[in-house]
Structures are given as C-alpha cells and as structure tokens.
Design an enzyme around this catalytic site. Structure first.
Site, mmCIF file in Angstrom:
data_model
loop_
_atom_site.group_PDB
_atom_site.id
_atom_site.type_symbol
_atom_site.label_atom_id
_atom_site.label_comp_id
_atom_site.label_asym_id
_atom_site.label_seq_id
_atom_site.Cartn_x
_atom_site.Cartn_y
_atom_site.Cartn_z
ATOM 1 N N ARG A 1 0.828 -1.222 0.000
ATOM 2 C CA ARG A 1 0.000 0.000 0.000
ATOM 3 C C ARG A 1 0.851 1.257 0.000
ATOM 4 O O ARG A 1 0.578 2.222 -0.717
ATOM 5 C CB ARG A 1 -0.888 -0.041 1.261
ATOM 6 N N THR B 1 -10.245 11.111 6.661
ATOM 7 C CA THR B 1 -9.281 11.020 7.766
ATOM 8 C C THR B 1 -8.757 9.582 7.787
ATOM 9 O O THR B 1 -9.156 8.747 6.979
ATOM 10 C CB THR B 1 -9.978 11.322 9.115
ATOM 11 N N LEU C 1 -6.858 3.912 2.434
ATOM 12 C CA LEU C 1 -5.616 4.690 2.420
ATOM 13 C C LEU C 1 -4.946 4.661 3.781
ATOM 14 O O LEU C 1 -5.611 4.609 4.814
ATOM 15 C CB LEU C 1 -5.956 6.121 2.020
ATOM 16 N N HIS D 1 -19.678 8.965 0.217
ATOM 17 C CA HIS D 1 -20.000 7.616 0.669
ATOM 18 C C HIS D 1 -21.510 7.417 0.552
ATOM 19 O O HIS D 1 -22.280 8.293 0.966
ATOM 20 C CB HIS D 1 -19.540 7.439 2.131
ATOM 21 N N GLU E 1 -26.303 11.761 -5.141
ATOM 22 C CA GLU E 1 -24.850 11.948 -5.009
ATOM 23 C C GLU E 1 -24.383 12.995 -6.012
ATOM 24 O O GLU E 1 -23.543 13.857 -5.713
ATOM 25 C CB GLU E 1 -24.108 10.637 -5.265
HETATM 26 C C1 GRF Z 1 -20.984 5.626 -5.717
HETATM 27 O O1 GRF Z 1 -22.151 5.107 -5.104
HETATM 28 C C2 GRF Z 1 -20.086 6.231 -4.666
HETATM 29 O O2 GRF Z 1 -20.809 6.731 -3.559
HETATM 30 C C3 GRF Z 1 -19.237 5.065 -4.263
HETATM 31 O O3 GRF Z 1 -18.928 4.445 -5.493
HETATM 32 C C4 GRF Z 1 -20.135 4.475 -6.303
HETATM 33 C C5 GRF Z 1 -19.776 4.619 -7.767
HETATM 34 O O4 GRF Z 1 -19.431 5.927 -7.998
HETATM 35 N N1 GRF Z 1 -18.067 5.475 -3.561
HETATM 36 P P1 GRF Z 1 -19.035 6.481 -9.481
HETATM 37 O O5 GRF Z 1 -20.185 6.207 -10.433
HETATM 38 O O6 GRF Z 1 -17.788 5.726 -9.924
HETATM 39 O O7 GRF Z 1 -18.814 7.928 -9.268
#
Ligand code: GRF
Length: 208
Positions: free
Chosen positions: A64, A140, A92, A108, A173
């Site tokens: 990582r 974080t 991360l 999220h 989102e």
């Molecule tokens: C989304 O639901 C996001 O919240 C999660 O990944 C999913 C895909 O996101 N982290 P995207 O279409 O690649 O932006």
C-alpha cells in the site's frame, strides 16, 4: 481558481457530475483524473471532458505504501488544492491522509455514521430503514469517519432492491458532491443538508 484532482476506480459518474459543475463562476476547475484501475470507464469520460487523466495501478505495487507514494508523486505534479475521492475503492494509510490532510474529500453512499464500509444499501434494506442517502466528508485515517460536509437523503420504498436504492441514491450523489465542493472551494466547511424535492428522484424505481 482552485485546482481539483479527482480519484476514481470505476464508472466515474460522480467525477462527471463534479467536472460538469466546475464551469463559469465556479471557484474551481478539474486538473487531473487518476484511476487505480486501467480499465475504469471514468477515464474515457474524463478524456471526453478534456481533463488530463492518468493511471496509478495499485496491482503494480508490492504494498500500500509504495502505491500511495506513486499516487502522491503523480498528484503533486498537478499541484491540486483539493482531491476528491469519487468512487475510489482503495483504503488509504494514515501517511497518505496526513500528507493531504485538509484537502481530501470523499462521497460515501450512506447517511454516515450509519453503514461505513461496503454494501450500504443492502444493509439499510435489511435493517428496515425508511430512508437512505449519501454523505460527503473529509477523509481522515479512520474509514468513512471524517467531518461531515454534506448529506442528502431519499426515501426507501417497501420493495426496493439494493440495485434500485443504489440508483436512487446515486442521483442525489450527483447533486450533493458538486454542491459541497463549491462551498469547500470557497473555504466553507459547514455541513450542507441538501433537500431532495425532485419527485423523479424520490419516486425512481428502476436504475436507468
Ligand atoms: C458511488 O455510489 C459512490 O458513492 C461510491 O462508489 C459508487 C460509484 O461511484 N463510492 P461512481 O459512479 O464511480 O462515481
């Protein structure tokens, strides 16, 4: 003008929503999209939007830390003011978070602190929740636990499947993340509770 780097792993629909909003009098512009997977569909979407792209493939690194060192070196070349994780599916280390602290955002797909981690929609359905949603937060060292900058909620319909709920949440989102980034780019770190009044979203039943 703030410089925004966006990290993706897949389709990049949140990246597209962020990029499309950064026009006109918006205080920021996208300068780089990086994926940790070479076949991420979001890479061609970013290129079609005229944004520089790159791949830092986590599978090419022994651990990582070496992956994140390469990722940080590539990011530094773009001199970002803010880094938006948008469907970026890598956990991360504290070293990465410390390096970029104060400049890392993530979206999220749950109403944090409920359901950190994966399979958020199935968990909300299994719990019999009546609403779901999404959260934009500062990244974080603790997974999905940083200061909340914005949330938006949608109703859960009785016979929702996880796929249908995911599609409904994804629509908000795409409204929440741009709204929060606009404020964050202006130095506003207050929490935005985004009202969702769009009936087509609230009543969405299929993932179109
Ligand atoms: C989304 O639901 C996001 O919240 C999660 O990944 C999913 C895909 O996101 N982290 P995207 O279409 O690649 O932006």
């Amino acid at each position: 003008m703030k410089r925004i780097a966006i990290l993706i792993s897949g389709g990049g629909s949140n990246m597209v929503a962020l990029a499309r909003d950064m026009v006109g009098d918006h205080p920021a512009r996208p300068v780089l999209v990086i994926s940790n997977t070479p076949d991420a569909g979001g890479l061609t979407k970013a290129q079609d939007l005229g944004i520089d792209t790159d791949v830092v493939n986590h599978r090419e690194f022994a651990d990582r830390t070496s992956f994140e060192t390469a990722l940080t070196e590539r990011l530094e070349q773009a001199a970002p003011d803010i880094i938006c994780h948008a469907g970026f599916m890598r956990i991360l280390t504290p070293a990465y978070v410390d390096h970029w602290t104060g400049r890392l955002l993530n979206i999220h797909p749950s109403l944090l602190p409920k359901y950190p981690g994966l399979n958020t929609h199935a968990r909300a359905l299994d719990a019999g929740d009546t609403k779901a949603g999404c959260t934009v937060h500062e990244v974080t060292a603790e997974l999905d636990a940083g200061p909340i900058l914005g949330q938006a909620s949608v109703p859960i319909h009785p016979d929702d499947t996880p796929k249908e709920l995911a599609a409904r949440v994804l629509k908000v989102e795409h409204k929440l993340y741009p709204a929060v980034l606009r404020r964050f780019a202006l130095g506003d770190r207050s929490t935005l509770h985004l009202p969702v009044r769009d009936e087509t979203i609230i009543n969405a039943r299929i993932s179109d």
